[in-house]
Structure formats: C-alpha cells, structure tokens
Design a protein around this motif. Structure first.
Motif, PDB file in Angstrom:
ATOM      1  N   SER A 207     -17.244 -20.450  -6.194  1.00 34.52           N
ATOM      2  CA  SER A 207     -16.909 -18.740  -6.084  1.00 34.52           C
ATOM      3  C   SER A 207     -16.027 -18.381  -7.533  1.00 34.52           C
ATOM      4  O   SER A 207     -15.606 -16.970  -7.190  1.00 34.52           O
ATOM      5  CB  SER A 207     -16.339 -18.239  -4.660  1.00 34.52           C
ATOM      6  OG  SER A 207     -14.578 -18.551  -4.957  1.00 34.52           O
ATOM      7  N   GLY A 208     -16.011 -19.273  -8.504  1.00 37.25           N
ATOM      8  CA  GLY A 208     -15.746 -19.242  -9.856  1.00 37.25           C
ATOM      9  C   GLY A 208     -16.596 -20.201 -10.495  1.00 37.25           C
ATOM     10  O   GLY A 208     -17.284 -20.194 -10.323  1.00 37.25           O
ATOM     11  N   VAL A 209     -15.145 -19.860 -11.466  1.00 38.76           N
ATOM     12  CA  VAL A 209     -15.666 -20.725 -12.643  1.00 38.76           C
ATOM     13  C   VAL A 209     -14.774 -21.707 -13.562  1.00 38.76           C
ATOM     14  O   VAL A 209     -13.516 -21.345 -12.975  1.00 38.76           O
ATOM     15  CB  VAL A 209     -16.196 -20.058 -14.283  1.00 38.76           C
ATOM     16  CG1 VAL A 209     -17.809 -19.354 -13.744  1.00 38.76           C
ATOM     17  CG2 VAL A 209     -16.123 -18.962 -14.183  1.00 38.76           C
ATOM     18  N   TRP A 210     -14.831 -22.832 -14.140  1.00 42.27           N
ATOM     19  CA  TRP A 210     -14.065 -23.576 -14.946  1.00 42.27           C
ATOM     20  C   TRP A 210     -14.255 -23.282 -16.104  1.00 42.27           C
ATOM     21  O   TRP A 210     -15.645 -22.940 -17.118  1.00 42.27           O
ATOM     22  CB  TRP A 210     -13.938 -25.002 -14.706  1.00 42.27           C
ATOM     23  CG  TRP A 210     -13.697 -25.071 -13.378  1.00 42.27           C
ATOM     24  CD1 TRP A 210     -14.006 -25.031 -11.927  1.00 42.27           C
ATOM     25  CD2 TRP A 210     -12.110 -25.255 -12.998  1.00 42.27           C
ATOM     26  NE1 TRP A 210     -13.361 -25.747 -10.852  1.00 42.27           N
ATOM     27  CE2 TRP A 210     -11.882 -26.190 -11.663  1.00 42.27           C
ATOM     28  CE3 TRP A 210     -10.855 -26.098 -13.637  1.00 42.27           C
ATOM     29  CZ2 TRP A 210     -10.608 -26.052 -11.112  1.00 42.27           C
ATOM     30  CZ3 TRP A 210      -9.220 -26.465 -13.380  1.00 42.27           C
ATOM     31  CH2 TRP A 210      -9.863 -26.470 -11.971  1.00 42.27           C
ATOM     32  N   ALA A 211     -13.378 -23.166 -17.030  1.00 42.31           N
ATOM     33  CA  ALA A 211     -13.329 -23.102 -18.676  1.00 42.31           C
ATOM     34  C   ALA A 211     -12.265 -24.085 -19.514  1.00 42.31           C
ATOM     35  O   ALA A 211     -11.485 -24.484 -18.700  1.00 42.31           O
ATOM     36  CB  ALA A 211     -13.189 -21.403 -19.051  1.00 42.31           C
ATOM     37  N   SER A 212     -12.859 -23.910 -20.735  1.00 42.20           N
ATOM     38  CA  SER A 212     -12.558 -24.293 -21.486  1.00 42.20           C
ATOM     39  C   SER A 212     -12.179 -23.771 -22.816  1.00 42.20           C
ATOM     40  O   SER A 212     -13.440 -23.961 -23.720  1.00 42.20           O
ATOM     41  CB  SER A 212     -12.366 -26.217 -21.787  1.00 42.20           C
ATOM     42  OG  SER A 212     -11.559 -26.873 -22.012  1.00 42.20           O
ATOM     43  N   PRO A 213     -11.672 -22.848 -22.917  1.00 43.08           N
ATOM     44  CA  PRO A 213     -11.592 -22.169 -24.295  1.00 43.08           C
ATOM     45  C   PRO A 213     -10.567 -22.745 -25.566  1.00 43.08           C
ATOM     46  O   PRO A 213      -9.297 -23.022 -25.650  1.00 43.08           O
ATOM     47  CB  PRO A 213     -10.891 -20.805 -24.156  1.00 43.08           C
ATOM     48  CG  PRO A 213      -9.505 -21.055 -22.792  1.00 43.08           C
ATOM     49  CD  PRO A 213     -10.225 -22.709 -22.459  1.00 43.08           C
ATOM     50  N   PHE A 214     -11.144 -22.246 -26.660  1.00 42.90           N
ATOM     51  CA  PHE A 214     -10.856 -22.673 -27.657  1.00 42.90           C
ATOM     52  C   PHE A 214      -9.743 -20.916 -28.463  1.00 42.90           C
ATOM     53  O   PHE A 214      -9.737 -20.163 -27.728  1.00 42.90           O
ATOM     54  CB  PHE A 214     -11.838 -22.159 -29.462  1.00 42.90           C
ATOM     55  CG  PHE A 214     -11.166 -21.882 -30.645  1.00 42.90           C
ATOM     56  CD1 PHE A 214     -10.326 -23.706 -31.159  1.00 42.90           C
ATOM     57  CD2 PHE A 214     -10.863 -21.482 -31.067  1.00 42.90           C
ATOM     58  CE1 PHE A 214      -9.851 -23.392 -32.495  1.00 42.90           C
ATOM     59  CE2 PHE A 214     -10.404 -21.027 -32.935  1.00 42.90           C
ATOM     60  CZ  PHE A 214      -9.318 -22.362 -33.192  1.00 42.90           C
ATOM     61  N   THR A 215      -8.201 -21.379 -28.314  1.00 42.71           N
ATOM     62  CA  THR A 215      -7.497 -22.333 -29.316  1.00 42.71           C
ATOM     63  C   THR A 215      -7.321 -23.095 -28.225  1.00 42.71           C
ATOM     64  O   THR A 215      -6.367 -24.230 -29.546  1.00 42.71           O
ATOM     65  CB  THR A 215      -6.398 -21.613 -30.422  1.00 42.71           C
ATOM     66  OG1 THR A 215      -5.917 -21.391 -29.436  1.00 42.71           O
ATOM     67  CG2 THR A 215      -7.333 -20.450 -31.723  1.00 42.71           C
ATOM     68  N   ASP A 216      -6.468 -23.590 -27.513  1.00 36.43           N
ATOM     69  CA  ASP A 216      -5.376 -24.755 -27.129  1.00 36.43           C
ATOM     70  C   ASP A 216      -6.506 -25.109 -26.183  1.00 36.43           C
ATOM     71  O   ASP A 216      -6.009 -26.395 -25.338  1.00 36.43           O
ATOM     72  CB  ASP A 216      -4.461 -23.887 -26.571  1.00 36.43           C
ATOM     73  CG  ASP A 216      -3.978 -23.101 -27.557  1.00 36.43           C
ATOM     74  OD1 ASP A 216      -3.380 -23.677 -28.388  1.00 36.43           O
ATOM     75  OD2 ASP A 216      -2.489 -22.302 -26.662  1.00 36.43           O
ATOM     76  N   PHE A 217      -7.793 -25.362 -25.625  1.00 39.04           N
ATOM     77  CA  PHE A 217      -8.404 -25.918 -24.984  1.00 39.04           C
ATOM     78  C   PHE A 217      -7.815 -26.291 -23.809  1.00 39.04           C
ATOM     79  O   PHE A 217      -8.041 -27.471 -23.025  1.00 39.04           O
ATOM     80  CB  PHE A 217      -8.941 -27.546 -25.936  1.00 39.04           C
ATOM     81  CG  PHE A 217      -9.405 -26.994 -26.718  1.00 39.04           C
ATOM     82  CD1 PHE A 217     -10.854 -25.878 -26.517  1.00 39.04           C
ATOM     83  CD2 PHE A 217      -9.066 -26.974 -28.155  1.00 39.04           C
ATOM     84  CE1 PHE A 217     -11.721 -25.562 -27.891  1.00 39.04           C
ATOM     85  CE2 PHE A 217      -9.622 -26.730 -28.992  1.00 39.04           C
ATOM     86  CZ  PHE A 217     -11.070 -26.132 -28.810  1.00 39.04           C
ATOM     87  N   PRO A 218      -6.896 -25.214 -22.984  1.00 41.72           N
ATOM     88  CA  PRO A 218      -6.497 -25.766 -21.363  1.00 41.72           C
ATOM     89  C   PRO A 218      -7.705 -25.610 -20.688  1.00 41.72           C
ATOM     90  O   PRO A 218      -9.407 -25.405 -21.258  1.00 41.72           O
ATOM     91  CB  PRO A 218      -5.612 -24.557 -21.074  1.00 41.72           C
ATOM     92  CG  PRO A 218      -6.522 -23.621 -21.893  1.00 41.72           C
ATOM     93  CD  PRO A 218      -6.758 -23.642 -23.295  1.00 41.72           C
ATOM     94  N   LEU A 219      -8.167 -26.181 -19.167  1.00 42.56           N
ATOM     95  CA  LEU A 219      -8.762 -26.223 -18.284  1.00 42.56           C
ATOM     96  C   LEU A 219      -8.070 -25.207 -17.211  1.00 42.56           C
ATOM     97  O   LEU A 219      -7.104 -25.338 -16.472  1.00 42.56           O
ATOM     98  CB  LEU A 219      -8.793 -27.924 -17.259  1.00 42.56           C
ATOM     99  CG  LEU A 219      -9.233 -29.074 -18.834  1.00 42.56           C
ATOM    100  CD1 LEU A 219      -8.848 -29.962 -18.026  1.00 42.56           C
ATOM    101  CD2 LEU A 219     -10.336 -28.628 -19.426  1.00 42.56           C
TER     102      LEU A 219
END
Length: 335
Positions: A207-219
């Motif tokens: 029911s959601g998403v996982w993401a890894s964004p710039f700038t620090d690339f957390p999960l």
C-alpha cells in the motif's frame, strides 16, 4: 552472482518503436510503443548539437508526437500481446495499469497542460489530470493509488500551481494521488533524512512505495496515514529497490557502480538506522566503449532497471533478468 531468473523477450512488432518498458502491478512486462521514428529524430538533434557545422533544422519532435500513435503491448506466454492503440501526445510516456485493467499513461514533461491520461482497456479516454513536469517515475500501488517521483527540474521548476497550496506537490519530490488525480495526504521525509532533490529510485510495494532520493540516498518507506520510515545508506546513486521484510536489494549506482547489485538488511523501526550491507554482486549489463582517457568501466543504458514489491527487474539486450530478495537472502544462508 545472486540467484536470478532469466527470460528472453522478443523485439516488438515491425513498424513500431519501443519508447518505455514497465513492470505492471501484476508482475507482467509492458511496453508503450509508437509508429513514428522518434529515435531517428533524437539522434539527428543530438548529432547536430555535437557538430561544428551548420545548425540543424528545427526539431520535428512536436510534429511527430502530434501525428503519431501509441500502442501498449504486454508480454505473456512467450510473445507480445496486443493492447490498445491511442494518440501518442508525448515523446516520453510512462505507463502502469490499474487493478481493473484501466491504463495510466503520463507524459514525463508537461507544459502547463494535464499530462496524465486514464484509458479504458480498449484505449478510450476516461480522464485527464495534471501530475506536474519533470516526472522520473510513476507507479500504482495495491490500493490503486498513483505514486509520482520527480527529478530535479520537476521539484525546483515552476509552472504548476495547486489551489490552497503554496508549493505544488512536486516540490516534495514524491507524492501520492487517488485514481482521479486528487492529492492524497502523505507524511513528509523527516528533516534528519535530508531533502529530496531528485527521486532516483521509486518502487511500489503493498500500500505504499520505497524510494531512494538524492542527495543523501536514504532508503525510505512512504505509506499514506503512516509515519515515514527511513534508513541511512552508503549506496550512492541507486536506480532501483526491491524489499521483502527486513531485507532489500538495491541496484545501480554512479560510474563503476552502475552494475552493482547490493543486499542490505533494514534493522530497527526505521528512525534513521544504518542499512547493513550484507553482499554485493554485478548485474549483467552490456559494456560500452570508455570515453577518451577514462579508465572507469561504463555500461550501456538498459531498457529497464526497476523494482516492484520483492523483485528487481533488468531488461537488457533482449534478456529479462529477475532477482527475488528472498533468493538472495537464502543464498547467503540468512533466514
């Protein structure tokens, strides 16, 4: 190399040009194709930018897009299955499918006009709405909600206003919408996790998403109505994520890490704990000729590198590779 399933997929029918591949919510492979030669026009434009000769004639991309048709195909039982045909409208379509068979087609770039279309299984237009410019990812979750991840031009750009909002949803980097395009309330990324300047990876799961964004690339785990969970990660530049329980496969990275496939463990409740790196492998990407005086290995861009649920998918050179998180965990003897 971690265990994987590999299948061969055939070229799309003659007379059609693949624009974008996607893994649908049921795990099937889809492609949106067109009957106009956009690749030739893009090549002409880029060749002209790199030459010292006369300026190339104006781009015909808009003309081709306006006149072209799009076609959706799905891979099943070893062959491409026919899907709907409809006006192309955008040179950069992204696609997913709702549980009832309706299609979502979104233009990655928007110039002040609604760029999302909902189509019947046969291709008839049901609705249009705006999802903003500079879209990197779209995905439909198990609740039929639409998730969008933007790249930097969409996050920091202008031209999209939403009533009663000082900044458009794209300014958050990741947002969730109902099937009719209305915004769904979503807790933001905690300040301790940094900020989203570019949504490098976005993977629907449950029911959601996982993401890894710039700038620090957390999960990061986003679920409407739930606190946002996040783990610190040392894996820079990932392009895809797949998660099963407390384990995740993270694929891609910068330069010589472009072919990296990493297994990490997500310990703790998700309040900024470190994602523990357990193992790395190399994905079977095709190598590309190195740039002059560049000793770092480079790879051709694959047709698709994406995560969905507990599985990572790589389409490259006619081969469809799939890695399940549980198989990678079992290969290391973990439980």
């Amino acid at each position: 190399m971690s265990p994987r399933t590999t299948l061969r997929y055939l070229p799309i029918p003659t007379g059609w040009q693949a624009l974008r591949y996607a893994i649908l919510s049921d795990g099937n492979l889809a492609v949106v194709a067109t009957d106009v030669d956009l690749a030739k026009e893009w090549s002409r434009i880029f060749d002209g930018l790199g030459s010292d000769g006369p300026i190339a004639p104006p781009s015909r991309i808009d003309q081709l897009t306006d006149s072209g048709r799009a076609r959706l195909l799905t891979w099943d039982a070893g062959s491409w299955q026919d899907g709907p045909v409809f006006p192309l409208e955008t040179p950069h379509p992204l696609v997913d499918r709702f549980a009832d068979g309706r299609w979502l087609v979104v233009g990655a770039r928007a110039v002040g006009k609604p760029n999302a279309r909902v189509l019947t299984p046969e291709g008839a237009l049901l609705a249009r709405f705006m999802l903003g410019d500079g879209i990197e990812h779209i995905a439909i979750d198990d609740a039929d909600r639409i998730w969008v991840g933007w790249f930097d031009e969409g996050i920091f750009g202008e031209g999209w206003s939403v009533p009663d909002m000082e900044w458009p949803p794209s300014s958050n980097g990741v947002a969730c919408f109902a099937p009719d395009g209305s915004l769904v309330d979503l807790p933001l990324l905690p300040k301790e996790a940094g900020f989203i300047a570019d949504c490098y990876a976005l993977a629907p799961a449950g029911s959601g998403v996982w993401a890894s964004p710039f700038t620090d690339f957390p999960l990061v785990r986003f679920v409407p109505g739930m606190p946002t969970r996040w783990w610190r990660s040392e894996l820079d530049g990932p392009k895809a994520i797949a998660v099963d329980g407390t384990y995740a496969l993270v694929a891609g990275g910068y330069r010589n890490d472009a072919a990296r496939l990493a297994l990490v463990q997500l310990e703790g409740p998700g309040n900024g704990e470190e994602a523990m790196l357990l193992a790395t492998w190399s994905m079977p990407l095709r190598s590309a000729p190195p740039a002059q005086n560049d000793r770092v290995p480079t790879w051709e861009s694959p047709d698709l590198l994406a995560g969905r649920g507990d599985t990572l998918h790589l389409l490259d050179d006619g081969m469809w590779h799939q890695w399940r998180v549980a198989d990678a965990v079992a290969a290391l003897g973990h439980t």
